[in-house]
Design a protein around this motif. Structure first.
Motif, PDB file in Angstrom:
ATOM      1  N   MET A 107       0.841  -1.196   0.000  1.00  0.00           N
ATOM      2  CA  MET A 107       0.000   0.000   0.000  1.00  0.00           C
ATOM      3  C   MET A 107       0.872   1.240   0.000  1.00  0.00           C
ATOM      4  SD  MET A 107      -3.185  -0.883   2.523  1.00  0.00           S
ATOM      5  CE  MET A 107      -2.147  -1.388   3.863  1.00  0.00           C
ATOM      6  N   TYR A 108       0.414   2.246  -0.681  1.00  0.00           N
ATOM      7  CA  TYR A 108       1.073   3.547  -0.698  1.00  0.00           C
ATOM      8  C   TYR A 108       0.200   4.580  -0.007  1.00  0.00           C
ATOM      9  CZ  TYR A 108       4.581   2.010  -4.078  1.00  0.00           C
ATOM     10  OH  TYR A 108       5.617   1.372  -4.700  1.00  0.00           O
ATOM     11  N   HIS A 109       0.815   5.367   0.859  1.00  0.00           N
ATOM     12  CA  HIS A 109       0.140   6.538   1.401  1.00  0.00           C
ATOM     13  C   HIS A 109       0.311   7.666   0.384  1.00  0.00           C
ATOM     14  CE1 HIS A 109       0.978   4.181   5.016  1.00  0.00           C
ATOM     15  NE2 HIS A 109      -0.050   4.778   5.563  1.00  0.00           N
ATOM     16  N   VAL A 110      -0.768   8.147  -0.151  1.00  0.00           N
ATOM     17  CA  VAL A 110      -0.724   9.182  -1.175  1.00  0.00           C
ATOM     18  C   VAL A 110      -0.939  10.543  -0.522  1.00  0.00           C
ATOM     19  CG1 VAL A 110      -1.734  10.034  -3.310  1.00  0.00           C
ATOM     20  CG2 VAL A 110      -1.570   7.570  -2.895  1.00  0.00           C
ATOM     21  N   LEU A 111       0.001  11.456  -0.779  1.00  0.00           N
ATOM     22  CA  LEU A 111      -0.082  12.814  -0.255  1.00  0.00           C
ATOM     23  C   LEU A 111      -0.298  13.796  -1.400  1.00  0.00           C
ATOM     24  CD1 LEU A 111       2.968  12.696   2.192  1.00  0.00           C
ATOM     25  CD2 LEU A 111       0.609  12.035   2.640  1.00  0.00           C
ATOM     26  N   LYS A 112      -1.139  14.774  -1.182  1.00  0.00           N
ATOM     27  CA  LYS A 112      -1.381  15.793  -2.190  1.00  0.00           C
ATOM     28  C   LYS A 112      -0.994  17.156  -1.633  1.00  0.00           C
ATOM     29  CE  LYS A 112      -5.026  13.393  -4.729  1.00  0.00           C
ATOM     30  NZ  LYS A 112      -6.417  13.455  -5.237  1.00  0.00           N
ATOM     31  N   GLU A 113      -0.541  18.010  -2.526  1.00  0.00           N
ATOM     32  CA  GLU A 113      -0.099  19.345  -2.116  1.00  0.00           C
ATOM     33  C   GLU A 113      -1.241  20.341  -2.285  1.00  0.00           C
ATOM     34  OE1 GLU A 113       3.480  22.556  -3.071  1.00  0.00           O
ATOM     35  OE2 GLU A 113       3.478  20.549  -3.971  1.00  0.00           O
ATOM     36  N   ARG A 114      -1.452  21.119  -1.223  1.00  0.00           N
ATOM     37  CA  ARG A 114      -2.480  22.150  -1.269  1.00  0.00           C
ATOM     38  C   ARG A 114      -1.955  23.387  -0.564  1.00  0.00           C
ATOM     39  NH1 ARG A 114      -8.404  20.748   0.849  1.00  0.00           N
ATOM     40  NH2 ARG A 114      -8.261  19.420  -1.026  1.00  0.00           N
ATOM     41  N   GLN A 115      -1.900  24.505  -1.296  1.00  0.00           N
ATOM     42  CA  GLN A 115      -1.402  25.777  -0.770  1.00  0.00           C
ATOM     43  C   GLN A 115      -0.008  25.624  -0.163  1.00  0.00           C
ATOM     44  OE1 GLN A 115      -4.422  27.184   1.930  1.00  0.00           O
ATOM     45  NE2 GLN A 115      -5.856  27.718   0.278  1.00  0.00           N
ATOM     46  N   GLY A 116       0.836  24.875  -0.861  1.00  0.00           N
ATOM     47  CA  GLY A 116       2.207  24.715  -0.423  1.00  0.00           C
ATOM     48  C   GLY A 116       2.412  23.704   0.688  1.00  0.00           C
ATOM     49  N   GLN A 117       1.337  23.044   1.137  1.00  0.00           N
ATOM     50  CA  GLN A 117       1.432  22.069   2.225  1.00  0.00           C
ATOM     51  C   GLN A 117       0.962  20.695   1.727  1.00  0.00           C
ATOM     52  OE1 GLN A 117       2.655  22.668   5.318  1.00  0.00           O
ATOM     53  NE2 GLN A 117       3.078  24.798   4.745  1.00  0.00           N
ATOM     54  N   LEU A 118       1.629  19.649   2.251  1.00  0.00           N
ATOM     55  CA  LEU A 118       1.228  18.302   1.903  1.00  0.00           C
ATOM     56  C   LEU A 118       0.094  17.849   2.799  1.00  0.00           C
ATOM     57  CD1 LEU A 118       4.676  16.536   1.361  1.00  0.00           C
ATOM     58  CD2 LEU A 118       3.017  17.198  -0.380  1.00  0.00           C
ATOM     59  N   GLU A 119      -0.902  17.230   2.197  1.00  0.00           N
ATOM     60  CA  GLU A 119      -2.027  16.699   2.940  1.00  0.00           C
ATOM     61  C   GLU A 119      -2.168  15.211   2.663  1.00  0.00           C
ATOM     62  OE1 GLU A 119      -5.572  18.752   2.016  1.00  0.00           O
ATOM     63  OE2 GLU A 119      -5.040  20.575   3.129  1.00  0.00           O
ATOM     64  N   TYR A 120      -2.553  14.476   3.702  1.00  0.00           N
ATOM     65  CA  TYR A 120      -2.813  13.048   3.527  1.00  0.00           C
ATOM     66  C   TYR A 120      -4.075  12.887   2.693  1.00  0.00           C
ATOM     67  CZ  TYR A 120      -3.570   8.144   4.712  1.00  0.00           C
ATOM     68  OH  TYR A 120      -3.758   6.801   4.645  1.00  0.00           O
ATOM     69  N   SER A 121      -3.974  12.125   1.606  1.00  0.00           N
ATOM     70  CA  SER A 121      -5.107  11.985   0.703  1.00  0.00           C
ATOM     71  C   SER A 121      -5.799  10.628   0.873  1.00  0.00           C
ATOM     72  CB  SER A 121      -4.651  12.153  -0.744  1.00  0.00           C
ATOM     73  OG  SER A 121      -5.713  11.897  -1.644  1.00  0.00           O
ATOM     74  N   HIS A 122      -5.096   9.542   0.550  1.00  0.00           N
ATOM     75  CA  HIS A 122      -5.717   8.222   0.607  1.00  0.00           C
ATOM     76  C   HIS A 122      -4.627   7.162   0.467  1.00  0.00           C
ATOM     77  CE1 HIS A 122      -5.309   9.089  -3.693  1.00  0.00           C
ATOM     78  NE2 HIS A 122      -5.320   7.780  -3.888  1.00  0.00           N
ATOM     79  N   CYS A 123      -5.048   5.901   0.462  1.00  0.00           N
ATOM     80  CA  CYS A 123      -4.131   4.781   0.240  1.00  0.00           C
ATOM     81  C   CYS A 123      -4.487   4.075  -1.063  1.00  0.00           C
ATOM     82  CB  CYS A 123      -4.214   3.769   1.386  1.00  0.00           C
ATOM     83  SG  CYS A 123      -3.403   4.294   2.902  1.00  0.00           S
ATOM     84  N   GLU A 124      -3.467   3.548  -1.717  1.00  0.00           N
ATOM     85  CA  GLU A 124      -3.670   2.693  -2.871  1.00  0.00           C
ATOM     86  C   GLU A 124      -3.064   1.333  -2.562  1.00  0.00           C
ATOM     87  OE1 GLU A 124      -2.496   4.314  -6.592  1.00  0.00           O
ATOM     88  OE2 GLU A 124      -3.517   6.227  -6.268  1.00  0.00           O
ATOM     89  N   CYS A 125      -3.716   0.281  -3.048  1.00  0.00           N
ATOM     90  CA  CYS A 125      -3.358  -1.065  -2.618  1.00  0.00           C
ATOM     91  C   CYS A 125      -3.303  -2.032  -3.791  1.00  0.00           C
ATOM     92  CB  CYS A 125      -4.370  -1.558  -1.583  1.00  0.00           C
ATOM     93  SG  CYS A 125      -4.101  -3.235  -1.011  1.00  0.00           S
TER      94      CYS A 125
END
Length: 399
Positions: free
Chosen positions: A180-198
């Motif tokens: 599984m990968y923890h997917v992080l997305k960038e918003r307003q210069g900050q990384l946010e936890y998005s979801h997992c892929e498996c």
């Protein structure tokens, strides 16, 4: 040798002088052989083709593994060491009662790696440099490398490699590996936890399959590696990303049923501490202190054991440790049939030649006993792990 109506007949040419009238019913022969140590069973395969075919049957392998769990000597210990430059990994085996360790297997030029899980005497580990997942059977000394997995596309991944988990489904008798990968997305210069892929891989197949994570579980921080108990892999939700906002306030366990290939979420008791990691203890799911946390003096090691899975009932157990192992971090790893729990100091560097001490805590008598392992001679080794394993004759190439 002939087989007629479930019996074996021997000729003097291959049975050291036994007469043609000598015979053993198949079920008696199987019962005898499945109670022998794995090394002796391997020698028995050379007696004749019939014995070899019998020993290699899946039903024989399963019965031998079952008997090994309760047979004296059926359990053994595997110690994993690597050189300080992480080029070579060395595996040693030792008797359950300690003593001189024996070289078991050496994997050369491996680079940094992590042992992810042990299931039914098999070890799953992840090699970071080549981003490959390997399965090892220390009993048969077999090692296989799984096909390459797929990285998530068009996203920023926090981990350099996947979160690897290994499990066994007793209903289908299949071994499966999840990453599984923890997917992080960038918003307003900050990384946010998005979801997992498996993805999932079934041993005996040739490719990975994508697994959809249900919405309720897709936004959980799966934390460290999963723990398989009764055909279900479990993760503790752990806040690993200090740079991200927490997505779940409650304390839960995420579970993946290997047969149904479906995720579920279980709530934990309110008094359940947040800093627990999951382990398997004698067929039970358990939670203990993180192995990298140093224990204060006079503070017992605390375990939470899931005694009733159906009712999700946890039992708290406190272990008072000897003074000589209180200060360093303590690693809790597995249990044996008799209810003893393996405890050992998580060392980072060993001298050239050393004796390794491990402890077993007996739940019934609430007592500790110390085991000493000698002969771990290696130039500038870095200690990696100690594993309690039960003999398993399963061939990784025949699964």
């Amino acid at each position: 040798m002939s087989n007629k109506k479930g019996t074996l007949r021997f000729s003097s040419s291959n049975t050291c002088g036994m007469t043609n009238e000598s015979y053993l019913p198949r079920e008696i022969l199987e019962d005898i052989l499945t109670r022998l140590p794995a090394k002796m069973v391997g020698q028995c395969k050379c007696i004749c083709k019939y014995w070899r075919a019998l020993i290699e049957e899946p039903s024989f392998v399963e019965l031998h593994h079952f008997h090994s769990k309760s047979r004296p000597g059926g359990w053994y210990r595997v110690i994993c060491l690597t050189t300080c430059d992480f080029k070579d990994i060395h595996f040693f085996s030792a008797n359950y009662e300690g003593g001189l360790a024996q070289p078991l297997f050496t994997y050369l030029k491996s680079g940094s790696c992590e042992i992810e899980a042990s299931v039914n005497g098999l070890l799953c580990w992840y090699r970071k440099v080549s981003e490959s997942i390997l399965i090892m059977n220390p009993t048969t000394k077999e090692l296989i490398t799984l096909p390459p997995f797929t990285r998530p596309a068009n996203c920023h991944v926090r981990y350099a490699g996947p979160l690897v988990s290994f499990g066994f489904d007793p209903s289908t008798k299949q071994y499966k590996v999840l990453n599984m990968y923890h997917v992080l997305k960038e918003r307003q210069g900050q990384l946010e936890y998005s979801h997992c892929e498996c993805e999932i891989f079934t041993l005996g197949t040739h490719s990975w399959r994508k697994i959809d994570i249900v919405p309720q579980a897709s936004h959980l921080e799966f934390g460290s590696r999963g723990v398989c108990v009764g055909g279900v892999i479990h993760w503790r939700n752990t806040w690993y990303y200090s740079i991200c906002s927490r997505t779940v306030d409650g304390e839960v366990v995420v579970a993946f049923d290997l047969k149904e290939e479906r995720f579920r979420v279980f709530s934990l008791p309110r008094e359940f501490p947040r800093t627990r990691c999951l382990v398997e203890l004698g067929g039970h799911l358990a939670a203990c202190d993180k192995p990298f946390v140093e224990l204060p003096e006079n503070v017992p090691l605390e375990l939470w054991i899931l005694e009733d899975y159906d009712k999700w009932g946890w039992v708290n157990e406190r272990i008072t440790l000897p003074r000589d192992i209180v200060r360093p971090p303590i690693y809790t790893n597995g249990a044996i049939q008799a209810g003893e729990i393996l405890l050992h100091v998580l060392l980072k560097r060993l001298p050239v030649s050393t004796n390794l001490e491990v402890y077993y805590y007996g739940r019934n008598k609430r007592s500790l006993r110390k085991i000493e392992i000698t002969g771990l001679s290696l130039l500038n080794p870095v200690y990696m792990g100690v594993f309690n394993l039960v003999e398993n004759l399963v061939s990784l190439r025949d699964i």
